[in-house]
Scaffold this active site. Sequence first.
Site, short mmCIF file in Angstrom:
data_model
loop_
_atom_site.label_atom_id
_atom_site.label_comp_id
_atom_site.label_asym_id
_atom_site.label_seq_id
_atom_site.Cartn_x
_atom_site.Cartn_y
_atom_site.Cartn_z
N GLY A 10 -10.11 -13.54 -2.70
CA GLY A 10 -9.76 -14.87 -2.19
C GLY A 10 -10.98 -15.56 -1.61
N ASP A 31 -6.70 -7.06 -4.85
CA ASP A 31 -6.15 -8.42 -4.93
C ASP A 31 -5.18 -8.46 -6.10
OD1 ASP A 31 -5.97 -11.38 -5.12
OD2 ASP A 31 -7.64 -11.29 -3.69
N VAL A 56 -0.17 -5.75 -2.72
CA VAL A 56 0.01 -4.83 -1.58
C VAL A 56 1.42 -4.87 -0.98
CG1 VAL A 56 -2.43 -4.66 -0.96
CG2 VAL A 56 -1.02 -6.45 0.11
N LEU A 60 0.16 1.45 -1.71
CA LEU A 60 -1.10 1.75 -2.39
C LEU A 60 -1.51 3.16 -1.99
CD1 LEU A 60 -3.61 0.65 -4.01
CD2 LEU A 60 -4.52 -0.12 -1.81
N SER A 74 -2.85 -12.85 1.46
CA SER A 74 -1.73 -13.77 1.69
C SER A 74 -2.07 -15.13 1.11
CB SER A 74 -1.46 -13.97 3.20
OG SER A 74 -0.43 -14.94 3.39
N GLY A 101 0.49 1.68 7.02
CA GLY A 101 0.82 3.06 6.62
C GLY A 101 -0.41 3.75 6.06
N LYS A 104 -2.83 4.56 8.86
CA LYS A 104 -2.36 5.73 9.62
C LYS A 104 -2.68 7.02 8.86
CE LYS A 104 2.08 7.53 11.30
NZ LYS A 104 2.84 8.03 10.14
N TYR A 144 5.32 -18.69 6.31
CA TYR A 144 3.96 -18.20 6.61
C TYR A 144 3.87 -17.81 8.08
CZ TYR A 144 -1.21 -18.29 6.74
OH TYR A 144 -2.54 -17.98 6.89
#
Length: 313
Positions: A10, A31, A56, A60, A74, A101, A104, A144
């Site tokens: 982006g 992307d 995403v 992933l 986004s 996730g 982590k 948004y």
Amino acid sequence: MKVLVTGGAGFIGSHLCDLLLARGHEVLCVDNLATGSKNNIIHIENDNFSYVRHNVTKPLYLEEKIDWIFHLASPASPIDYLELPIPTLKVGALGTYNMLGLAKEKNARFLLTSTSEVYGDPLVSPQSEEYWGNVNPIGPRGVYDEAKRFAEAITMAYHRYHGVETRIVRIFNTYGPRMRLKDGRVVPNFIGQALNGEDLTVYGDGSQTRSFCYVSDEIEGIYRLMLSDYSDPINIGNPEERTILEFANFVLKLTGTSSKIIFKELPEDDPKQRRPDITKARKILNWEPKVSLEEGLGKTIQYFKGILKNVIQ
Ligand code: UDP
């Protein structure tokens, strides 16, 4: 560091990839090209760079180690998120959940790019990080604003509950090369119109304000935030505020066009004022914008001239 950048193709993401590579990091750019473009990363010839096409909002899974995740993916222009309301909600909510996730799992530091839109149509100015905002949850921009508010909430929850190292930047209006000519935002709209000899479309009476930050300043602030140990949200933007009418006149002057200004209907829930309080960024990150509007717009105008020349050829 091994760095994952979501939304790396982006506008801001691709500049961030450039900065990370220049500072010696290894970059994995992810992307789905919903609003990004391979043209933004085509210039990168660096063995430390790789690109994966992936949305995403789906998990992933990666074999390799990841040290940092910059989560930018986004749609970000009002036109884009009006056209892609559900993907916008999904990437803000599910995309952020998935990337947290991954952070982590990998024990990685996670940076969320949030937005000044969390302040909605603010009733205080300038907006400091303590302001909770004035958002219409069911208005056209709600998809948004609320997705990013959820993203902030889940980021803080992962930080507090799972101990993930997190950072949250609230990005204010940012401009520069690699914005899409037709993304509907005021900077490409006005410059494109001026260069084509078309009238500049000011929405409403042009008394609403914005504060424009050049992209090189913005990514420097984002990078410094990642390096810091500060986990509360932080505004990164340029506090120099102007009305949109003043801004239109400035574009007329810098481009030397004979275009005029015409007035069009103000979109629903268009914020009346926006200006970041950057006291925290100054103090904690030792950051403040350096590029003046004149210099930044000059570079952006040159970029759009090149794009328009290619369109005509
Ligand atoms: N705007 C305008 N003319 C345009 C495009 C936008 O007057 O052709 C106004 C818009 O109504 C808003 C401001 O410029 O008040 C900034 O709009 P933009 O879409 O760039 O981003 P926003 O800050 O609203 O997210």
